[in-house]
Each structure stands twice: as structure tokens, then as C-alpha cells.
Design an enzyme around this catalytic site. Structure first.
Site, short mmCIF file in Angstrom:
data_model
loop_
_atom_site.label_atom_id
_atom_site.label_comp_id
_atom_site.label_asym_id
_atom_site.label_seq_id
_atom_site.Cartn_x
_atom_site.Cartn_y
_atom_site.Cartn_z
N GLU A 161 0.84 -1.21 0.00
CA GLU A 161 0.00 0.00 0.00
C GLU A 161 0.87 1.25 0.00
OE1 GLU A 161 -2.84 -0.60 3.20
OE2 GLU A 161 -3.88 -2.12 2.01
N CYS A 221 -1.72 -4.79 -5.63
CA CYS A 221 -2.15 -6.07 -5.06
C CYS A 221 -1.05 -7.13 -5.09
CB CYS A 221 -3.34 -6.61 -5.84
SG CYS A 221 -4.81 -5.57 -5.74
N GLU A 233 -1.30 -10.26 -6.06
CA GLU A 233 -1.29 -11.07 -7.28
C GLU A 233 -0.42 -10.43 -8.35
OE1 GLU A 233 -3.85 -10.05 -5.47
OE2 GLU A 233 -5.63 -11.27 -5.76
#
Ligand code: THU
Length: 138
Positions: free
Chosen positions: A49, A58, A60
Site C-alpha cells: 500500500e 495487489c 497477485e
């Protein structure tokens, strides 16, 4: 697209382990991802973040980036571990990024042991992809 149970266990364990390194001070929602490539290598990612909230990335997509940076483009399976029950699915942006690299197995899991097996094409049917641009599959 069958993934053997011991491979699923290995991927979930790796995603669970790397999740501890998630940088999620704002949402407090840690995500770990582990990606298996055709030659048996494993790449991991966590969400990272940012104080400028739109810049968060993210887990992934970090795992995909790690595989691609290592020169591995043939993706076989990915495990994603979150704290959610039932285990959370990848966001829409991640689904599009995963679909770039074909249709492969996705294992959704949480630390309580819940698991759900799905695929990229089930998560993102009728995806826009390389073929629409006349490009070869990566
Ligand atoms: N997040 C992921 O890492 N993967 C997803 O597919 C959904 C959301 C992260 C982004 C953000 O850091 C936190 O989870 C809450 O949205």
C-alpha cells in the site's frame, strides 16, 4: 488444469508465509500470493500500500511481476491467501493481469484452512486479451 493436492498445499503454504510481509498499514488487510510456473519455480507477492492510496498494488500483480522479471511466462497455478471467509477472490484489475498469461488454476485460501479452487477464465470470462490485438499469447 488439474493441480495435484501436494502442489496446492505447497502454494497455499508459500502464500500464507509471504502474507506476513504484506505492507498494508492503511487497510490492515494483508494478502499473500504464490505463483507456480511450468518449470516448477515459485514466485510470491504481497500487497504493497501507499500513503497516496491510489498507488497500492495487489499481491497477485506483484507475484506475476516477479515471475515475468525472472523470464518465466508460463503460469500454472496461483494461490491467494487473505483473512476473509470465504476466501476472497482477486480484484478485477488482477483478473485482467492474470488473464494476459492464459487460463490457469487459482486457489483461494485463508489461514483457517478454507479453500476454493477456481480458474482465471471462471473469474474473468470472455476476457480482453492478446489475441484481440493480433498478438501471440505470451
Ligand atoms: N488486495 C490484494 O492484494 N489483492 C486483491 O485481489 C484484492 C485487494 C489488497 C489491496 C489493498 O492493499 C488491500 O488488499 C485492501 O483492498
Amino acid at each position: 488444469m488439474e493441480v495435484e493436492p501436494h502442489v496446492i498445499d505447497r502454494l497455499v503454504a508459500a502464500a500464507l508465509e509471504v502474507r506476513a510481509h504484506a505492507y498494508a498499514p492503511y487497510s490492515r488487510y494483508a494478502v499473500g500470493a504464490a505463483l507456480l510456473t511450468r518449470d516448477g519455480e515459485l514466485f510470491t507477492g504481497v500487497n504493497v500500500e501507499n500513503a497516496s492510496s491510489g498507488l497500492s498494488v495487489c499481491a497477485e500483480r506483484h507475484a506475476v511481476g516477479a515471475a515475468i522479471a525472472a523470464g518465466r511466462r508460463q503460469l500454472i497455478a496461483m494461490a491467494v491467501v487473505t483473512a476473509s471467509s470465504p476466501p476472497a477472490t482477486p480484484c478485477g484489475a488482477c483478473r485482467q493481469v492474470l488473464a494476459e498469461f492464459g487460463d490457469f488454476a487459482i486457489i483461494l485460501a485463508n489461514p483457517s484452512g478454507e479453500r476454493r479452487l477456481t480458474t482465471v477464465s471462471l473469474l474473468l470470462p470472455d476476457a480482453f486479451g492478446p489475441a484481440a490485438l493480433g498478438a501471440a499469447t505470451p
